[in-house]
Design a protein around this motif. Sequence first.
Motif, PDB file in Angstrom:
ATOM      1  N   MET B   1     -49.234 -10.227   6.946  1.00 17.63           N
ATOM      2  CA  MET B   1     -50.366 -11.265   6.747  1.00 17.63           C
ATOM      3  C   MET B   1     -50.160 -12.430   7.379  1.00 17.63           C
ATOM      4  O   MET B   1     -49.224 -13.014   6.975  1.00 17.63           O
ATOM      5  N   GLN B   2     -51.119 -12.802   8.209  1.00 19.79           N
ATOM      6  CA  GLN B   2     -50.883 -14.141   8.752  1.00 19.79           C
ATOM      7  C   GLN B   2     -52.108 -15.200   8.354  1.00 19.79           C
ATOM      8  O   GLN B   2     -53.179 -15.122   8.891  1.00 19.79           O
ATOM      9  N   THR B   3     -51.653 -16.118   7.482  1.00 17.90           N
ATOM     10  CA  THR B   3     -52.815 -17.098   6.926  1.00 17.90           C
ATOM     11  C   THR B   3     -52.953 -18.103   7.854  1.00 17.90           C
ATOM     12  O   THR B   3     -52.318 -18.410   8.858  1.00 17.90           O
ATOM     13  N   THR B   4     -54.186 -18.846   7.448  1.00 19.16           N
ATOM     14  CA  THR B   4     -54.419 -19.980   8.367  1.00 19.16           C
ATOM     15  C   THR B   4     -53.425 -21.235   8.043  1.00 19.16           C
ATOM     16  O   THR B   4     -53.129 -21.961   9.040  1.00 19.16           O
ATOM     17  N   HIS B   5     -53.052 -21.118   6.858  1.00 23.39           N
ATOM     18  CA  HIS B   5     -52.079 -22.031   6.464  1.00 23.39           C
ATOM     19  C   HIS B   5     -50.682 -22.072   7.343  1.00 23.39           C
ATOM     20  O   HIS B   5     -49.775 -22.927   7.788  1.00 23.39           O
ATOM     21  N   ASP B   6     -50.356 -20.572   7.439  1.00 19.21           N
ATOM     22  CA  ASP B   6     -49.255 -20.120   8.358  1.00 19.21           C
ATOM     23  C   ASP B   6     -49.182 -20.955   9.607  1.00 19.21           C
ATOM     24  O   ASP B   6     -48.460 -21.598  10.261  1.00 19.21           O
ATOM     25  N   THR B   7     -50.495 -20.418  10.362  1.00 13.59           N
ATOM     26  CA  THR B   7     -50.483 -20.849  11.801  1.00 13.59           C
ATOM     27  C   THR B   7     -50.397 -22.465  11.889  1.00 13.59           C
ATOM     28  O   THR B   7     -49.978 -23.033  12.915  1.00 13.59           O
ATOM     29  N   LEU B   8     -51.352 -23.080  10.829  1.00 15.68           N
ATOM     30  CA  LEU B   8     -51.305 -24.336  10.915  1.00 15.68           C
ATOM     31  C   LEU B   8     -49.915 -25.242  10.842  1.00 15.68           C
ATOM     32  O   LEU B   8     -49.484 -26.037  11.687  1.00 15.68           O
ATOM     33  N   PHE B   9     -49.402 -24.611   9.914  1.00 17.18           N
ATOM     34  CA  PHE B   9     -47.954 -25.472   9.499  1.00 17.18           C
ATOM     35  C   PHE B   9     -47.028 -25.247  10.734  1.00 17.18           C
ATOM     36  O   PHE B   9     -46.123 -26.037  11.073  1.00 17.18           O
ATOM     37  N   ARG B  10     -47.155 -23.687  11.021  1.00 17.14           N
ATOM     38  CA  ARG B  10     -46.099 -23.524  12.047  1.00 17.14           C
ATOM     39  C   ARG B  10     -46.364 -24.079  13.202  1.00 17.14           C
ATOM     40  O   ARG B  10     -45.467 -24.505  14.069  1.00 17.14           O
ATOM     41  N   ALA B  11     -47.683 -24.314  13.865  1.00 17.67           N
ATOM     42  CA  ALA B  11     -48.052 -25.061  14.890  1.00 17.67           C
ATOM     43  C   ALA B  11     -47.427 -26.435  14.830  1.00 17.67           C
ATOM     44  O   ALA B  11     -46.865 -26.855  15.908  1.00 17.67           O
ATOM     45  N   LEU B  12     -47.675 -27.031  13.812  1.00 18.95           N
ATOM     46  CA  LEU B  12     -47.066 -28.610  13.685  1.00 18.95           C
ATOM     47  C   LEU B  12     -45.460 -28.649  13.370  1.00 18.95           C
ATOM     48  O   LEU B  12     -45.100 -29.663  13.094  1.00 18.95           O
ATOM     49  N   ALA B  13     -45.153 -27.761  13.121  1.00 14.99           N
ATOM     50  CA  ALA B  13     -43.706 -27.870  12.802  1.00 14.99           C
ATOM     51  C   ALA B  13     -42.805 -28.093  13.975  1.00 14.99           C
ATOM     52  O   ALA B  13     -41.680 -28.823  13.661  1.00 14.99           O
ATOM     53  N   ASP B  14     -43.139 -27.649  15.004  1.00 12.94           N
ATOM     54  CA  ASP B  14     -42.334 -28.197  16.431  1.00 12.94           C
ATOM     55  C   ASP B  14     -42.499 -29.478  16.834  1.00 12.94           C
ATOM     56  O   ASP B  14     -43.777 -30.007  16.927  1.00 12.94           O
ATOM     57  N   PRO B  15     -41.522 -30.321  16.951  1.00 12.63           N
ATOM     58  CA  PRO B  15     -41.806 -31.794  17.287  1.00 12.63           C
ATOM     59  C   PRO B  15     -42.616 -31.973  18.492  1.00 12.63           C
ATOM     60  O   PRO B  15     -43.417 -32.815  18.596  1.00 12.63           O
ATOM     61  N   THR B  16     -42.106 -31.341  19.457  1.00 10.75           N
ATOM     62  CA  THR B  16     -42.730 -31.397  20.896  1.00 10.75           C
ATOM     63  C   THR B  16     -44.222 -31.097  20.838  1.00 10.75           C
ATOM     64  O   THR B  16     -44.881 -31.762  21.348  1.00 10.75           O
ATOM     65  N   ARG B  17     -44.494 -29.761  20.159  1.00  9.02           N
ATOM     66  CA  ARG B  17     -45.846 -29.544  19.732  1.00  9.02           C
ATOM     67  C   ARG B  17     -46.902 -30.604  18.999  1.00  9.02           C
ATOM     68  O   ARG B  17     -47.695 -31.013  19.418  1.00  9.02           O
ATOM     69  N   ARG B  18     -46.074 -31.048  18.134  1.00  8.59           N
ATOM     70  CA  ARG B  18     -46.892 -31.965  17.228  1.00  8.59           C
ATOM     71  C   ARG B  18     -46.860 -33.368  17.743  1.00  8.59           C
ATOM     72  O   ARG B  18     -48.040 -33.940  17.880  1.00  8.59           O
ATOM     73  N   ALA B  19     -46.177 -33.549  18.876  1.00  6.69           N
ATOM     74  CA  ALA B  19     -46.296 -34.930  19.571  1.00  6.69           C
ATOM     75  C   ALA B  19     -47.589 -34.759  20.672  1.00  6.69           C
ATOM     76  O   ALA B  19     -48.261 -35.730  20.802  1.00  6.69           O
ATOM     77  N   LEU B  20     -47.529 -33.402  21.199  1.00 11.56           N
ATOM     78  CA  LEU B  20     -48.694 -33.391  21.999  1.00 11.56           C
ATOM     79  C   LEU B  20     -50.148 -33.469  21.340  1.00 11.56           C
ATOM     80  O   LEU B  20     -51.017 -34.209  21.788  1.00 11.56           O
ATOM     81  N   PHE B  21     -50.041 -32.798  20.046  1.00 12.35           N
ATOM     82  CA  PHE B  21     -51.381 -33.184  19.193  1.00 12.35           C
ATOM     83  C   PHE B  21     -51.362 -34.566  19.050  1.00 12.35           C
ATOM     84  O   PHE B  21     -52.543 -34.911  18.982  1.00 12.35           O
ATOM     85  N   GLU B  22     -50.449 -35.196  18.673  1.00 16.24           N
ATOM     86  CA  GLU B  22     -50.368 -36.411  18.011  1.00 16.24           C
ATOM     87  C   GLU B  22     -51.235 -37.308  19.178  1.00 16.24           C
ATOM     88  O   GLU B  22     -52.020 -37.949  18.998  1.00 16.24           O
TER      89      GLU B  22
END
Lengths: 107, 107
Positions: B1-22
């Motif tokens: 099962m893939q919860t909303t929290h999973d995808t959110l936390f996982r998406a933001l866990a990578d530094p490069t990806r989080r930097a893009l979002f920031e």
Amino acid sequence: MQTTHDTLFRALADPTRRALFERLCRDGEKTVGDLTARAGVSQPVVSKHLVVLKQAGLVRDRHEGRHTHYSAQLRALAPLIDWTSQMTGFWENRFDDLENLLKRMDQ
Amino acid sequence: MQTTHDTLFRALADPTRRALFERLCRDGEKTVGDLTARAGVSQPVVSKHLVVLKQAGLVRDRHEGRHTHYSAQLRALAPLIDWTSQMTGFWENRFDDLENLLKRMDQ
DNA sequence: GCGATCCATATCCATATGGCTATGGGTTAT
DNA sequence: ATAACCCATAGCCATATGGATATGGATCGC
């Protein structure tokens, strides 16, 4: 470079690990055995996850005989709250309830 | 099962990806080219990260000619805020500033 | 029309990650 | 003392992940 946000987000990204932390938040201090009983994975896996959570500062351990008691460290969530606050501009605007925040976040 | 929290936390866990979002949060709408220029990784990698962010609902894309404009979707952070709130008991207690929250989180 | 530009997709590769079993150190019980 | 128990560590393995390059479709400038 390994920032605080990295370790925090990464620690909470895994479902099994996050479930462990959530349980400690809800039910308070628990031994590794207690946690393993409901974790759905083996005891060594639970121990490894607890190491990760501990390194992120999210849990504390207390040794008592052959038992190790783990408990959640809520203050470790501060950077996470601070981060989301910065992203949403939450604190600058001092919203005092979720309704207003959600309204603002609708674009 | 893939919860909303999973995808959110996982998406933001990578530094490069989080930097893009920031960056999208701070500077507003940006094209893939703009983002790539400062991302420190190749354009395809940026595109892949943007896909992950989009699937998590954290960004929106807008096509304009050969350019694709991405922008942050702050409302996607709601589950994250809700989660930390539940963990810390924040909303139940209705703290109205970070000071009080931090004090409470010191055990 | 044609080349250049922008971006997404495909493929590949090295490493990280999360699971397992085996084991061993320390502690309690008998 | 010895057995049983609790937990951490050590290997091991399959898969996921983040990076790169190659390529192709669409669009713009000339």
